[in-house]
Motif scaffolding. Sequence first.
Motif, PDB file in Angstrom:
ATOM      1  N   LEU A   1       0.838  -1.201   0.000  1.00  0.00           N
ATOM      2  CA  LEU A   1       0.000   0.000   0.000  1.00  0.00           C
ATOM      3  C   LEU A   1       0.871   1.248   0.000  1.00  0.00           C
ATOM      4  N   ARG A   2       1.888   1.264   0.862  1.00  0.00           N
ATOM      5  CA  ARG A   2       2.786   2.418   0.938  1.00  0.00           C
ATOM      6  C   ARG A   2       3.573   2.576  -0.364  1.00  0.00           C
ATOM      7  N   GLN A   3       4.088   1.465  -0.880  1.00  0.00           N
ATOM      8  CA  GLN A   3       4.889   1.501  -2.107  1.00  0.00           C
ATOM      9  C   GLN A   3       4.087   2.022  -3.297  1.00  0.00           C
ATOM     10  N   SER A   4       2.792   1.700  -3.320  1.00  0.00           N
ATOM     11  CA  SER A   4       1.945   2.120  -4.439  1.00  0.00           C
ATOM     12  C   SER A   4       1.390   3.525  -4.263  1.00  0.00           C
ATOM     13  N   SER A   5       1.700   4.148  -3.129  1.00  0.00           N
ATOM     14  CA  SER A   5       1.206   5.489  -2.811  1.00  0.00           C
ATOM     15  C   SER A   5      -0.315   5.533  -2.721  1.00  0.00           C
ATOM     16  N   CYS A   6      -0.902   4.393  -2.403  1.00  0.00           N
ATOM     17  CA  CYS A   6      -2.356   4.337  -2.230  1.00  0.00           C
ATOM     18  C   CYS A   6      -2.705   4.534  -0.754  1.00  0.00           C
ATOM     19  N   ARG A   7      -4.007   4.766  -0.508  1.00  0.00           N
ATOM     20  CA  ARG A   7      -4.427   5.146   0.832  1.00  0.00           C
ATOM     21  C   ARG A   7      -5.512   4.261   1.425  1.00  0.00           C
ATOM     22  N   SER A   8      -5.998   3.317   0.671  1.00  0.00           N
ATOM     23  CA  SER A   8      -7.065   2.479   1.224  1.00  0.00           C
ATOM     24  C   SER A   8      -7.014   1.076   0.633  1.00  0.00           C
ATOM     25  N   PHE A   9      -7.581   0.159   1.389  1.00  0.00           N
ATOM     26  CA  PHE A   9      -7.884  -1.177   0.894  1.00  0.00           C
ATOM     27  C   PHE A   9      -9.404  -1.294   0.820  1.00  0.00           C
ATOM     28  N   VAL A  10      -9.885  -1.970  -0.215  1.00  0.00           N
ATOM     29  CA  VAL A  10     -11.317  -2.227  -0.382  1.00  0.00           C
ATOM     30  C   VAL A  10     -11.503  -3.728  -0.508  1.00  0.00           C
ATOM     31  N   LEU A  11     -12.449  -4.268   0.254  1.00  0.00           N
ATOM     32  CA  LEU A  11     -12.683  -5.713   0.237  1.00  0.00           C
ATOM     33  C   LEU A  11     -14.153  -6.010   0.464  1.00  0.00           C
ATOM     34  N   GLY A  12     -14.702  -6.887  -0.350  1.00  0.00           N
ATOM     35  CA  GLY A  12     -16.065  -7.350  -0.161  1.00  0.00           C
ATOM     36  C   GLY A  12     -16.119  -8.401   0.929  1.00  0.00           C
ATOM     37  N   ILE A  13     -17.025  -8.229   1.879  1.00  0.00           N
ATOM     38  CA  ILE A  13     -17.194  -9.167   2.987  1.00  0.00           C
ATOM     39  C   ILE A  13     -18.475  -9.955   2.764  1.00  0.00           C
ATOM     40  N   CYS A  14     -18.349 -11.275   2.642  1.00  0.00           N
ATOM     41  CA  CYS A  14     -19.507 -12.102   2.302  1.00  0.00           C
ATOM     42  C   CYS A  14     -20.010 -12.955   3.463  1.00  0.00           C
ATOM     43  N   GLY A  15     -19.201 -13.117   4.494  1.00  0.00           N
ATOM     44  CA  GLY A  15     -19.590 -13.986   5.596  1.00  0.00           C
ATOM     45  C   GLY A  15     -18.821 -15.284   5.638  1.00  0.00           C
ATOM     46  N   GLY A  16     -17.961 -15.518   4.633  1.00  0.00           N
ATOM     47  CA  GLY A  16     -17.134 -16.721   4.608  1.00  0.00           C
ATOM     48  C   GLY A  16     -15.789 -16.479   5.273  1.00  0.00           C
TER      49      GLY A  16
ATOM     50  N   LEU B   1      -6.719   0.140  -3.219  1.00  0.00           N
ATOM     51  CA  LEU B   1      -6.425  -1.125  -3.866  1.00  0.00           C
ATOM     52  C   LEU B   1      -7.502  -2.131  -3.474  1.00  0.00           C
ATOM     53  N   VAL B   2      -7.912  -2.950  -4.422  1.00  0.00           N
ATOM     54  CA  VAL B   2      -8.916  -3.979  -4.155  1.00  0.00           C
ATOM     55  C   VAL B   2      -8.217  -5.261  -3.710  1.00  0.00           C
ATOM     56  N   ILE B   3      -8.660  -5.770  -2.583  1.00  0.00           N
ATOM     57  CA  ILE B   3      -8.134  -7.027  -2.063  1.00  0.00           C
ATOM     58  C   ILE B   3      -8.958  -8.184  -2.604  1.00  0.00           C
ATOM     59  N   GLY B   4      -8.286  -9.214  -3.083  1.00  0.00           N
ATOM     60  CA  GLY B   4      -8.952 -10.435  -3.508  1.00  0.00           C
ATOM     61  C   GLY B   4      -8.785 -11.510  -2.455  1.00  0.00           C
ATOM     62  N   THR B   5      -9.677 -12.474  -2.446  1.00  0.00           N
ATOM     63  CA  THR B   5      -9.628 -13.531  -1.429  1.00  0.00           C
ATOM     64  C   THR B   5      -9.180 -14.878  -1.990  1.00  0.00           C
ATOM     65  N   ASP B   6      -8.605 -14.867  -3.165  1.00  0.00           N
ATOM     66  CA  ASP B   6      -8.157 -16.122  -3.769  1.00  0.00           C
ATOM     67  C   ASP B   6      -7.117 -16.792  -2.889  1.00  0.00           C
ATOM     68  N   GLN B   7      -7.277 -18.098  -2.689  1.00  0.00           N
ATOM     69  CA  GLN B   7      -6.297 -18.894  -1.964  1.00  0.00           C
ATOM     70  C   GLN B   7      -6.001 -20.147  -2.763  1.00  0.00           C
TER      71      GLN B   7
END
Length: 273
Positions: A35-50, A159-165
């Motif tokens: 986040l710091r390296q990209s000079s961005c200021r927020s993370f965005v993540l969809g919360i589904c309950g899983g 930045l959008v966070i993905g939940t892929d594992q």
Amino acid sequence: MDEEQQSISAALGVSVDFYAEREVQQRTEFLSHYLRQSSCRSFVLGICGGVDSLAAGLLAQKAVSELRADGYHAKFIAVRLPYGIQADESDAQKSLAVIRPDRVLTIDIKPAADAMLDAVMVEGGDLVEPARKQFHLGNIKARQRMIAQYALAGATGGLVIGTDQAAEALMGFFTKFGDGAADILPLAGLTKRRVRAIAEHMGAPAELVFKVPTADLESDAPLRPDEDVYGVTYEEIDNFLEGKAVAEPARLRILTTYQASGHKRDLPVAPIG
């Protein structure tokens, strides 16, 4: 671990050793640094309950909290993205209560998803098999959710966070350019049991950590378990990735699915190079 298992596990970034405390520290630092390296200021993540979005949310909130403590302005925006009324909405609210994000928004994707399917059906209805209509709508839902998350990220320098594992990556269990599209993947390389271990280590309650996983994309089969779709269990998938013995029918199912879904894990191809 046979050679094929070893090759696939390595390709998906699954490590031999796992220690929840160490993984939490390293993955939190990864989020903070990027986040710091990209000079961005927020993370965005969809919360589904899983448990996947729960674990990713806990890591994200920890990362921005540590960044702020170090003098860097950052925030975590959790977004609920229901299709109308979600069957397990209570679990999503419990997840939010555990994560305690800086900001929570709710965006109903139903109007947009329905409108898109209706528009497709105007001239392309003959191309959509009736039995597959809900499947296609499910993929539209996943892509509409990512549209919403990128709209929020664009508005907040985020930045959008993905939940892929690793378990879902192995089985190709994600929608291309839907939940498979993101800027950063803090759970990459983790088996399902390891995601659960991280969530548990970070204080999540057992009822959320061990909830039956479901993508909940098809309206005619609400909360259908992932394992019903796979034809194998997460235990078998995780054992495969961690180099443990797997019964031959499950092994063949996993290998066949992995090979058939290869295009979903690749970047767009081009006739050069």
